[in-house]
Scaffold this motif. Sequence first.
Motif, mmCIF file in Angstrom:
data_model
loop_
_atom_site.group_PDB
_atom_site.id
_atom_site.type_symbol
_atom_site.label_atom_id
_atom_site.label_comp_id
_atom_site.label_asym_id
_atom_site.label_seq_id
_atom_site.Cartn_x
_atom_site.Cartn_y
_atom_site.Cartn_z
ATOM 1 N N ASN A 162 0.829 -1.208 0.000
ATOM 2 C CA ASN A 162 0.000 0.000 0.000
ATOM 3 C C ASN A 162 0.864 1.258 0.000
ATOM 4 O O ASN A 162 0.624 2.206 -0.756
ATOM 5 C CB ASN A 162 -0.926 -0.004 1.215
ATOM 6 C CG ASN A 162 -1.934 1.130 1.182
ATOM 7 O OD1 ASN A 162 -2.694 1.274 0.226
ATOM 8 N ND2 ASN A 162 -1.943 1.949 2.221
ATOM 9 N N VAL A 163 1.876 1.261 0.841
ATOM 10 C CA VAL A 163 2.795 2.400 0.900
ATOM 11 C C VAL A 163 3.567 2.517 -0.406
ATOM 12 O O VAL A 163 3.771 3.626 -0.937
ATOM 13 C CB VAL A 163 3.756 2.264 2.093
ATOM 14 C CG1 VAL A 163 4.835 3.340 2.039
ATOM 15 C CG2 VAL A 163 2.988 2.353 3.402
ATOM 16 N N TYR A 165 2.560 1.666 -3.348
ATOM 17 C CA TYR A 165 1.659 2.210 -4.378
ATOM 18 C C TYR A 165 1.610 3.726 -4.310
ATOM 19 O O TYR A 165 1.725 4.418 -5.340
ATOM 20 C CB TYR A 165 0.264 1.622 -4.196
ATOM 21 C CG TYR A 165 -0.777 2.265 -5.088
ATOM 22 C CD1 TYR A 165 -0.881 1.914 -6.436
ATOM 23 C CD2 TYR A 165 -1.635 3.248 -4.591
ATOM 24 C CE1 TYR A 165 -1.820 2.516 -7.265
ATOM 25 C CE2 TYR A 165 -2.575 3.850 -5.408
ATOM 26 C CZ TYR A 165 -2.665 3.488 -6.743
ATOM 27 O OH TYR A 165 -3.587 4.089 -7.558
ATOM 28 N N PHE A 166 1.453 4.264 -3.106
ATOM 29 C CA PHE A 166 1.345 5.721 -2.988
ATOM 30 C C PHE A 166 2.683 6.416 -3.210
ATOM 31 O O PHE A 166 2.728 7.537 -3.739
ATOM 32 C CB PHE A 166 0.733 6.096 -1.636
ATOM 33 C CG PHE A 166 -0.739 5.833 -1.576
ATOM 34 C CD1 PHE A 166 -1.620 6.619 -2.301
ATOM 35 C CD2 PHE A 166 -1.242 4.791 -0.829
ATOM 36 C CE1 PHE A 166 -2.986 6.370 -2.269
ATOM 37 C CE2 PHE A 166 -2.606 4.534 -0.797
ATOM 38 C CZ PHE A 166 -3.487 5.327 -1.518
ATOM 39 N N ASN A 167 3.775 5.779 -2.827
ATOM 40 C CA ASN A 167 5.086 6.338 -3.155
ATOM 41 C C ASN A 167 5.279 6.400 -4.662
ATOM 42 O O ASN A 167 5.779 7.398 -5.207
ATOM 43 C CB ASN A 167 6.192 5.493 -2.522
ATOM 44 C CG ASN A 167 6.291 5.689 -1.023
ATOM 45 O OD1 ASN A 167 5.743 6.638 -0.476
ATOM 46 N ND2 ASN A 167 6.989 4.787 -0.342
ATOM 47 N N MET A 169 2.864 6.488 -6.834
ATOM 48 C CA MET A 169 1.918 7.470 -7.357
ATOM 49 C C MET A 169 2.542 8.865 -7.343
ATOM 50 O O MET A 169 2.467 9.611 -8.335
ATOM 51 C CB MET A 169 0.625 7.451 -6.537
ATOM 52 C CG MET A 169 -0.401 8.504 -6.953
ATOM 53 S SD MET A 169 -1.042 8.212 -8.635
ATOM 54 C CE MET A 169 -2.129 6.809 -8.301
ATOM 55 N N ARG A 170 3.123 9.233 -6.229
ATOM 56 C CA ARG A 170 3.760 10.547 -6.118
ATOM 57 C C ARG A 170 4.893 10.679 -7.136
ATOM 58 O O ARG A 170 5.034 11.722 -7.810
ATOM 59 C CB ARG A 170 4.297 10.752 -4.704
ATOM 60 C CG ARG A 170 4.930 12.120 -4.488
ATOM 61 C CD ARG A 170 5.272 12.366 -3.025
ATOM 62 N NE ARG A 170 6.152 11.335 -2.486
ATOM 63 C CZ ARG A 170 5.746 10.394 -1.626
ATOM 64 N NH1 ARG A 170 4.483 10.335 -1.237
ATOM 65 N NH2 ARG A 170 6.609 9.488 -1.171
ATOM 66 N N SER A 206 0.929 5.609 -11.127
ATOM 67 C CA SER A 206 1.604 4.671 -10.222
ATOM 68 C C SER A 206 1.809 3.315 -10.922
ATOM 69 O O SER A 206 2.202 3.261 -12.091
ATOM 70 C CB SER A 206 0.815 4.519 -8.926
ATOM 71 O OG SER A 206 1.521 3.739 -7.985
#
Length: 235
Positions: A162-163, A165-167, A169-170, A206
């Motif tokens: 999950n982390v 994915y968002f890393n 994404m950014r 992402s």
Amino acid sequence: MNILNSTKNTINDPTSIDSAIYDLMAGLMIVFVLISIGFMVQVQEETQKVQEINNQYQEQSELINSYDIVKSDINDDLINAFGDDLDLLNMEITPENTIRFNSPEVLFSNGQSEISDDFKFILDKFFPIYLDLIYSNYKDSIKEIRIEGHTSTEWSQDVSPNVAYFNNMRLSQDRTRSVLEYVMNLPSSEPYRDWLVANMTANGLSSSHPIINPLTGKEDSARSRRVEFKIVTLM
């Protein structure tokens, strides 16, 4: 007595009976004609509705066919414009009119959003030709040019999916904004600036669209890390 005689005379008078029957038939005929007219009007209205639906379907079919032709023409033009330089520009052209830049080590440093000098060289060669081709021939058929940034699902091993994915994404969003800013600030883009502002977007996605190796069924991490220029037509 006179009334009875009058009634008798009416009953016994064939002419009066025929007249009554004639009046009844005439009335029924008028009712039938009115019903027929109403039915004909209804049929005509239904026929007109069917014709309108058929016309709309025909127009939509023609519109879809015309945009299929446009998409095919765009693909042919992209291949004609860049077919001989695909290796030089480190790119491929998909049947969906997407320009895909591969080899992530050529595009950005690992985990960074700053465009590499090699990728700047590629964009300097690619984008002026690409933009002129699209604008000169298809600008009225284009809804959007999407610069898409994609990553693999990988990140450092000490973070959860999950982390990661968002890393990613950014990172992908930062990279697409860098590409958008770079190509819009090219001197050759100046005449098209207003159109680009209205029609070009940067989209970091992402790891949501990984490239899967058809032989192994697993993610091709290197090819998943890519930048794409995607043409979205009006239909």
